[in-house]
Design a protein around this motif. Structure first.
Motif, PDB file in Angstrom:
ATOM      1  N   HIS A  42       0.866  -1.176   0.000  1.00  0.00           N
ATOM      2  CA  HIS A  42       0.000   0.000   0.000  1.00  0.00           C
ATOM      3  C   HIS A  42       0.902   1.224   0.000  1.00  0.00           C
ATOM      4  CE1 HIS A  42       0.859  -0.695   4.244  1.00  0.00           C
ATOM      5  NE2 HIS A  42       0.466   0.534   4.536  1.00  0.00           N
ATOM      6  N   GLU A  65      -5.314   1.562  -5.742  1.00  0.00           N
ATOM      7  CA  GLU A  65      -4.287   2.243  -4.950  1.00  0.00           C
ATOM      8  C   GLU A  65      -3.716   3.440  -5.693  1.00  0.00           C
ATOM      9  OE1 GLU A  65      -2.351   2.146  -1.097  1.00  0.00           O
ATOM     10  OE2 GLU A  65      -4.221   1.449  -2.009  1.00  0.00           O
ATOM     11  N   THR A 121      -6.103   0.456   3.069  1.00  0.00           N
ATOM     12  CA  THR A 121      -6.237   1.460   2.014  1.00  0.00           C
ATOM     13  C   THR A 121      -7.098   0.819   0.929  1.00  0.00           C
ATOM     14  OG1 THR A 121      -4.297   0.762   0.726  1.00  0.00           O
ATOM     15  CG2 THR A 121      -3.915   2.375   2.496  1.00  0.00           C
ATOM     16  N   SER A 124      -5.007  -1.930  -0.932  1.00  0.00           N
ATOM     17  CA  SER A 124      -4.058  -2.769  -0.191  1.00  0.00           C
ATOM     18  C   SER A 124      -4.052  -4.193  -0.739  1.00  0.00           C
ATOM     19  CB  SER A 124      -4.425  -2.814   1.295  1.00  0.00           C
ATOM     20  OG  SER A 124      -4.119  -1.603   1.942  1.00  0.00           O
TER      21      SER A 124
END
Length: 213
Positions: A42, A65, A121, A124
């Motif tokens: 992440h 991401e 996140t 992730s």
């Protein structure tokens, strides 16, 4: 890099500076330019610090991401400050893997398998590694901070989760899944990114890969 953090994060952060990854690689005869890439679990600052020592090396991130990086979240301010990064966006184009519905088998041989694990996140991931020695590892990123987060199982403290702004429901679901996996396959070594005891089992570069007891 630490100076780029919000004030409360700086106050809660304890660290020791070391030499950048790129410098250590060059010292031992490895040109960073030959690397296929750096896979981020992440994009929080403590997982990207050092990318600026690897100029030109592709940074592997999934679309979720990458969108998180491109936003205005203060936890991704550091990676946004690295203006010369070359991103390699990937998709989870392969089928189920150890109970995960989607995966990416990087080389097609099971050596490196990436699976989505959103929550900490948006993008992730977890990374399964199968070594030539037969040892297997699971890189957990910040799904949990200590191995006990899986073996008990347990979440991180409420304040830490609140400050990060993660999706607690998604994280709990991921923890439950990995805890069940660990019960079935205890031979897979769990490696939370902040568990010094877990990483103490690993050989340290450049000593080479040694079998674990």
């Amino acid at each position: 890099h630490v100076a780029s953090l919000p004030r409360i994060a700086r106050a809660l952060t304890d660290y020791q500076a070391d030499r950048p990854a790129g410098e250590q690689l060059r010292e031992h005869g490895i040109d960073p330019a030959t690397l296929a890439g750096v896979v981020l679990t992440h994009a929080h600052w403590d997982h990207v610090s050092g990318l600026d020592s690897l100029p030109g090396v592709p940074v592997w991130v999934n679309d979720e991401e990458l969108a998180f990086i491109d936003g205005d979240n203060p936890n991704t301010a550091l990676i946004r400050s690295f203006t010369d990064l070359r991103y390699h966006s990937y998709q989870f184009e392969h089928g189920p893997y150890l109970g995960h519905p989607r995966s990416l088998d990087v080389w097609g041989d099971g050596a490196i398998v990436i699976v989505p694990a959103p929550g900490h996140t948006p993008g992730s991931i977890l990374v399964y590694l199968s070594m030539p020695s037969g040892q297997r590892y699971l890189l957990l990123g910040d799904l949990v901070w200590q191995t006990e987060g899986i073996t008990l199982p347990a979440e991180r403290p409420w304040l830490a989760r609140h400050l990060i702004g993660e999706d607690s429901a998604q994280v709990r679901a991921q923890i439950s899944q990995v805890a069940a996996l660990h019960q079935r396959f205890p031979q897979i070594h769990l490696l939370p990114a902040h568990d010094e005891r877990a990483f103490a089992q690993l050989p340290v570069f450049p000593a080479g890969l040694l079998p674990l007891d």
